[in-house]
Design a protein around this motif. Structure first.
Motif, short mmCIF file in Angstrom:
data_model
loop_
_atom_site.label_atom_id
_atom_site.label_comp_id
_atom_site.label_asym_id
_atom_site.label_seq_id
_atom_site.Cartn_x
_atom_site.Cartn_y
_atom_site.Cartn_z
N LEU A 132 -9.79 1.74 -7.88
CA LEU A 132 -8.91 1.69 -6.71
C LEU A 132 -8.14 0.38 -6.74
CD1 LEU A 132 -11.48 2.83 -3.97
CD2 LEU A 132 -9.97 4.28 -5.36
N ILE A 133 -6.82 0.46 -6.64
CA ILE A 133 -6.03 -0.77 -6.60
C ILE A 133 -6.18 -1.40 -5.22
CG2 ILE A 133 -3.86 0.35 -5.87
CD1 ILE A 133 -2.46 -1.71 -7.79
N ASN A 134 -6.32 -2.71 -5.20
CA ASN A 134 -6.43 -3.46 -3.95
C ASN A 134 -5.11 -4.14 -3.61
OD1 ASN A 134 -7.33 -4.88 -1.72
ND2 ASN A 134 -8.34 -6.46 -2.92
N GLU A 135 -4.62 -5.01 -4.49
CA GLU A 135 -3.37 -5.71 -4.21
C GLU A 135 -2.83 -6.34 -5.49
OE1 GLU A 135 -4.07 -8.78 -1.37
OE2 GLU A 135 -5.42 -9.90 -2.66
N ILE A 136 -1.57 -6.78 -5.41
CA ILE A 136 -0.93 -7.56 -6.47
C ILE A 136 -0.60 -8.92 -5.90
CG2 ILE A 136 1.10 -7.81 -7.94
CD1 ILE A 136 1.25 -4.83 -8.23
N GLY A 170 3.51 5.74 -5.58
CA GLY A 170 3.43 5.71 -7.04
C GLY A 170 2.23 6.43 -7.60
N GLY A 171 1.40 7.00 -6.72
CA GLY A 171 0.26 7.79 -7.18
C GLY A 171 -0.94 6.97 -7.60
N LEU A 172 -1.03 5.70 -7.14
CA LEU A 172 -2.17 4.86 -7.50
C LEU A 172 -3.27 5.02 -6.45
CD1 LEU A 172 -0.38 1.56 -8.63
CD2 LEU A 172 -1.01 3.56 -9.99
N ALA A 173 -4.48 5.26 -6.90
CA ALA A 173 -5.59 5.47 -5.99
C ALA A 173 -5.95 4.18 -5.26
CB ALA A 173 -6.80 5.99 -6.75
N ASN A 198 0.82 -1.21 0.00
CA ASN A 198 0.00 0.00 0.00
C ASN A 198 0.85 1.26 0.00
OD1 ASN A 198 -2.33 -1.49 -0.03
ND2 ASN A 198 -2.87 -1.12 2.11
N THR A 199 1.96 1.21 0.74
CA THR A 199 2.86 2.36 0.77
C THR A 199 3.46 2.61 -0.61
OG1 THR A 199 3.41 1.96 3.09
CG2 THR A 199 4.96 3.30 1.82
N LEU A 200 3.86 1.54 -1.29
CA LEU A 200 4.41 1.67 -2.63
C LEU A 200 3.37 2.23 -3.59
CD1 LEU A 200 6.94 1.10 -4.42
CD2 LEU A 200 5.92 -1.11 -4.95
N PHE A 201 2.15 1.72 -3.53
CA PHE A 201 1.08 2.23 -4.40
C PHE A 201 0.84 3.72 -4.13
CE2 PHE A 201 -0.90 -2.27 -4.10
CZ PHE A 201 -0.01 -2.75 -5.03
N GLU A 202 0.84 4.06 -2.86
CA GLU A 202 0.62 5.46 -2.47
C GLU A 202 1.70 6.36 -3.05
OE1 GLU A 202 0.96 6.86 1.87
OE2 GLU A 202 -1.14 6.28 1.65
#
Length: 359
Positions: free
Chosen positions: A320-324, A152-155, A146-150
């Motif tokens: 909204l991205i949830n996970e990979i 990287g600007g991913l909602a 989640n920190t990486l997504f944040e």
């Protein structure tokens, strides 16, 4: 000349049973590949590695350890052998080495797909299918992901991370932290390092929060709390092609049979969940979600394959991205293979591309 392909399965994980089911399907397709000799390494739930020589159909029903004649303990010799060493476990056996060209780890959960096994294979100097240890570890840990997504600007939906402490925070302290992060009820409580919805609770009533925290803490020392999203659950399969280009599937939609897509919904034979392939999206929505999936794959420096999960929020249509998931399931009802099939690739083509991506 044929290459030696070794499929790894099992493992000390809450998702051990899912690994066995996934392996059955991967193995069935790999058996059809004329360019490879197949070897099997099973990892028991106590962490012991065995070469498995028994019938393929004993694996998915967890009977691969039932006959001692089917298994042989193995060890590894980093720096000397890109493969494994057969131990002499009986009077009629002699030790021997088995070189392996490519490993295919079909394991789920923290130890299998969360980085430790990948790092071990890197020490052996062995090519393997899937993400490298750093990417695998970051994506297994929901707080790091989640920190990486944040960054990287991913909602994504509002969230916060919570660690087990000798003196747990009071409800007032937790409420203040939730408010500061925009986290509110209903919310999900998740172990940071787990998969297949193990240990996850949906909490609508604040009175139920402590029980949900205790359940999640029984699986991990770190948790993630995140807002429940009212909307649709979408998944996209990403495959790294042999030339390094990404094959990104159309999105599929999961319609849960339960309140949320839990373990039983995912894997039970009588699951009432439905998969819509492809999802009913506008061309603009479809293009955008595929673009974000590719962006997330590259942001996390994934390799080989991944399934990227999203929410499509009802109130405003936000994606909204949830996970990979860096080693998605390959069971008979798993989404990844079904999504890749929408791109025109057969199951055998998928296996070939995954194996080639290991190089």
């Amino acid at each position: 000349m044929k290459k030696n392909l070794c499929i790894l399965f099992g493992g000390n994980s809450t998702e051990y049973a899912i690994s066995l089911l996934s392996t059955a399907n991967v193995l069935a397709q790999c058996r059809k590949l004329a360019d490879y000799d197949i070897y099997l390494l099973g990892i028991s739930q106590t962490g012991v590695f065995y070469e498995y020589l028994g019938p393929d159909d004993r694996i998915p029903i967890d009977e691969w350890l039932a006959d001692p004649a089917w298994v042989r303990p193995v060890s590894f010799i980093p720096g000397r052998l890109q493969g494994y060493h057969r131990e002499a476990s009986g009077p009629d056996q002699v030790p021997s080495d088995q070189p392996i060209d490519i490993f295919f780890p079909v394991l789920h959960g923290q130890d299998g797909e969360g980085g430790p096994l990948q790092g071990f294979l890197e020490i052996l100097g062995a090519p393997y299918v899937g993400c490298k240890h750093l990417s695998a570890g970051l994506m297994m840990d929901k707080a790091f992901a989640n920190t990486l997504f944040e960054q990287g600007g991913l909602a994504q939906t509002p969230w916060l991370s919570l660690k087990r402490q000798s003196s747990p925070p009071t409800y007032q302290q937790l409420s203040e932290e939730m408010a500061a992060k925009g986290v509110c009820f209903p919310l999900f409580v998740k172990p940071a390092n787990a998969g297949s919805s193990v240990g996850i609770s949906k909490v609508a009533d604040p009175a139920d929060l402590v029980a949900a925290l205790n359940l999640a803490f029984s699986y991990d020392r770190k948790l993630v709390l995140e807002n429940a999203v009212q909307g649709r659950e979408l998944e996209v399969a990403v495959l790294e092609d042999t030339d390094g280009q990404l094959v990104v599937s159309p999105a599929g939609e999961i319609v849960p049979g339960h309140d949320f897509y839990d373990y039983e919904d995912k894997y039970a034979a009588d699951s009432q969940s439905r998969l819509l392939l492809p999802a009913d999206l506008s061309p603009e929505q479809s293009d955008e979600i595929r673009r974000i999936a590719a962006q997330a794959f590259q942001l996390a420096d994934c390799r080989g394959l991944a399934r990227v999960d999203f929410f499509l929020r009802s109130e405003d249509g936000a994606i909204l991205i949830n996970e990979i998931n860096t080693m998605p399931g390959f069971t008979a009802i798993s989404m990844y293979s079904k999504l890749i099939a929408l791109t025109g690739l057969s199951p055998q083509d998928l296996m070939i591309k995954l194996i080639h991506s290991a190089y």
